[in-house]
Motif scaffolding. Structure first.
Motif, PDB file in Angstrom:
ATOM      1  N   GLN A 241       2.976   0.584  15.337  1.00 38.56           N
ATOM      2  CA  GLN A 241       3.640   1.205  14.177  1.00 38.56           C
ATOM      3  C   GLN A 241       4.308   0.193  13.180  1.00 38.56           C
ATOM      4  OE1 GLN A 241       4.202   4.381  12.648  1.00 38.56           O
ATOM      5  NE2 GLN A 241       3.077   5.529  14.143  1.00 38.56           N
TER       6      GLN A 241
ATOM      7  N   GLN B 141       6.787   0.278   9.705  1.00 34.52           N
ATOM      8  CA  GLN B 141       7.490   0.914   8.841  1.00 34.52           C
ATOM      9  C   GLN B 141       7.805   0.204   7.720  1.00 34.52           C
ATOM     10  OE1 GLN B 141      10.926   2.525  11.113  1.00 34.52           O
ATOM     11  NE2 GLN B 141       9.977   4.428  11.590  1.00 34.52           N
TER      12      GLN B 141
ATOM     13  N   TYR C   6      -0.878  -8.475   9.349  1.00 35.36           N
ATOM     14  CA  TYR C   6      -1.350  -7.378   8.377  1.00 35.36           C
ATOM     15  C   TYR C   6      -1.614  -8.021   6.846  1.00 35.36           C
ATOM     16  CZ  TYR C   6      -0.335  -3.646  11.478  1.00 35.36           C
ATOM     17  OH  TYR C   6      -0.361  -2.886  12.479  1.00 35.36           O
TER      18      TYR C   6
ATOM     19  N   ALA D 154       1.915  -1.158   1.296  1.00 39.55           N
ATOM     20  CA  ALA D 154       1.169  -0.545   2.160  1.00 39.55           C
ATOM     21  C   ALA D 154       0.596  -1.830   3.133  1.00 39.55           C
ATOM     22  CB  ALA D 154      -0.077   0.057   1.646  1.00 39.55           C
TER      23      ALA D 154
ATOM     24  N   TYR E 180      -5.471   1.921   3.998  1.00 40.04           N
ATOM     25  CA  TYR E 180      -4.407   1.303   4.488  1.00 40.04           C
ATOM     26  C   TYR E 180      -3.693   2.315   5.219  1.00 40.04           C
ATOM     27  CZ  TYR E 180      -4.459  -2.650   1.194  1.00 40.04           C
ATOM     28  OH  TYR E 180      -4.546  -3.947   0.348  1.00 40.04           O
ATOM     29  N   ASP E 181      -3.072   1.951   6.385  1.00 43.21           N
ATOM     30  CA  ASP E 181      -2.762   2.587   7.413  1.00 43.21           C
ATOM     31  C   ASP E 181      -1.290   2.916   7.604  1.00 43.21           C
ATOM     32  OD1 ASP E 181      -4.407   0.142   9.246  1.00 43.21           O
ATOM     33  OD2 ASP E 181      -5.178   2.187   8.752  1.00 43.21           O
ATOM     34  N   TYR E 182      -0.405   2.072   6.811  1.00 45.32           N
ATOM     35  CA  TYR E 182       1.043   2.196   6.814  1.00 45.32           C
ATOM     36  C   TYR E 182       1.373   2.327   5.272  1.00 45.32           C
ATOM     37  CZ  TYR E 182       0.485   1.295  11.602  1.00 45.32           C
ATOM     38  OH  TYR E 182      -0.122   1.505  12.992  1.00 45.32           O
ATOM     39  N   TRP E 183       2.432   3.046   5.062  1.00 43.33           N
ATOM     40  CA  TRP E 183       2.951   3.238   3.532  1.00 43.33           C
ATOM     41  C   TRP E 183       4.364   3.341   3.419  1.00 43.33           C
ATOM     42  CZ3 TRP E 183      -0.287   3.096  -0.670  1.00 43.33           C
ATOM     43  CH2 TRP E 183      -1.749   3.246  -0.566  1.00 43.33           C
TER      44      TRP E 183
END
Length: 121
Positions: free
Chosen positions: A1, A3, A32, A96, A108-111
């Motif tokens: 994860q 954030q 990333y 992201a 994109y996986d995380y925002w």
């Protein structure tokens, strides 16, 4: 994860500058690809810029020469320096994270939650 928390948005006049920041949690930030996207009212979210872990960057044609993406892996932060701002740059800006270098937002996986940028004419 991962954030992500953006900051640095605001109101600026045409021709002005802003610097957006995106702070990431987690110890894998440096692995990333990081990207910036923007979404104007009633429009789709569109690609602005992206940067690989090693610093390779790519930009949308609309911002080339005006915006610069950079990252500080030691501080888990990605930046977007925006110069010569225009009213059409007005949007909510999102950062992201993705595993691979992408310009499509659905890759994109995380925002983050987004930060508003308003450029007055």
């Amino acid at each position: 994860q991962v954030q992500l928390v953006e900051s640095g948005g605001g109101l600026v006049q045409t021709g002005g500058s802003l610097r957006l920041s995106c702070a990431a949690s987690g110890r894998t930030f440096s692995s990333y690809v990081m990207g910036w996207f923007r979404q104007a009212p009633g429009k789709e979210r569109v690609f602005v810029a992206t940067i690989s872990p090693g610093g390779y960057s790519s930009y949308a044609d609309s911002v080339k020469g005006r915006f610069t993406i950079s990252r500080d892996n030691a501080k888990s932060t990605v930046f977007l320096q925006m110069n010569s701002l225009k009213p059409e740059d007005t949007a909510v800006y999102y950062c992201a994270a993705a595993r691979f270098l992408e310009t499509r937002h659905d890759r994109y996986d995380y925002w983050g939650q987004g930060t508003q940028v308003t450029v007055s004419s």
